[in-house]
Design an enzyme around this catalytic site. Structure first.
Site, short mmCIF file in Angstrom:
data_model
loop_
_atom_site.label_atom_id
_atom_site.label_comp_id
_atom_site.label_asym_id
_atom_site.label_seq_id
_atom_site.Cartn_x
_atom_site.Cartn_y
_atom_site.Cartn_z
CB CYS A 21 -0.90 0.06 1.24
SG CYS A 21 -1.87 1.75 1.51
CB SER A 22 1.19 4.00 -2.50
OG SER A 22 -0.03 4.52 -2.38
#
Length: 112
Positions: free
Chosen positions: A9-10
């Site tokens: 997840c960024s």
């Protein structure tokens, strides 16, 4: 500080980078590999001081597949997150009995 982290997840990666850049000692918990228990999720909800539904990723396929809806009671939603940790909004940072969801990632800085 403890960070429930998903490295794919960024936003989670950004939150971790912000903390590390400030020299914060972070214990990473990859919550998909080491899912929180129901009791841990209940404690997280208390620390977050949010309605349970705001801890959830309601657009995940599991939400619909499990027959969940936004109006479900807290116990039902917490149990669902315990069974399907992909439903947990990420990242979640914990420090000194308080917690925040790192959306936007800068929110984790509120705990330092």
């Amino acid at each position: 500080m403890i960070l429930w982290h998903n490295p794919r997840c960024s936003k989670s990666r950004q939150a971790l980078a912000l903390l590390q850049a400030r020299g914060v000692d972070v214990t990473i918990r990859r919550y998909l590999d080491d899912p929180p228990t129901l009791a841990e999720l209940e404690a997280a909800q208390v620390a977050l001081t949010l309605p349970v539904i705001e801890m959830m990723r309601v657009k995940e396929p599991e939400f619909k597949a499990m027959g969940l809806c936004r109006a479900d009671d807290a116990a039902t939603l917490l149990k669902a997150m315990a069974e399907a940790p992909r439903l947990i909004e990420r990242p979640v940072a914990f420090q000194d009995g308080k917690a925040v969801i790192g959306r936007p990632p800068e929110r984790v800085l509120d705990l330092i």
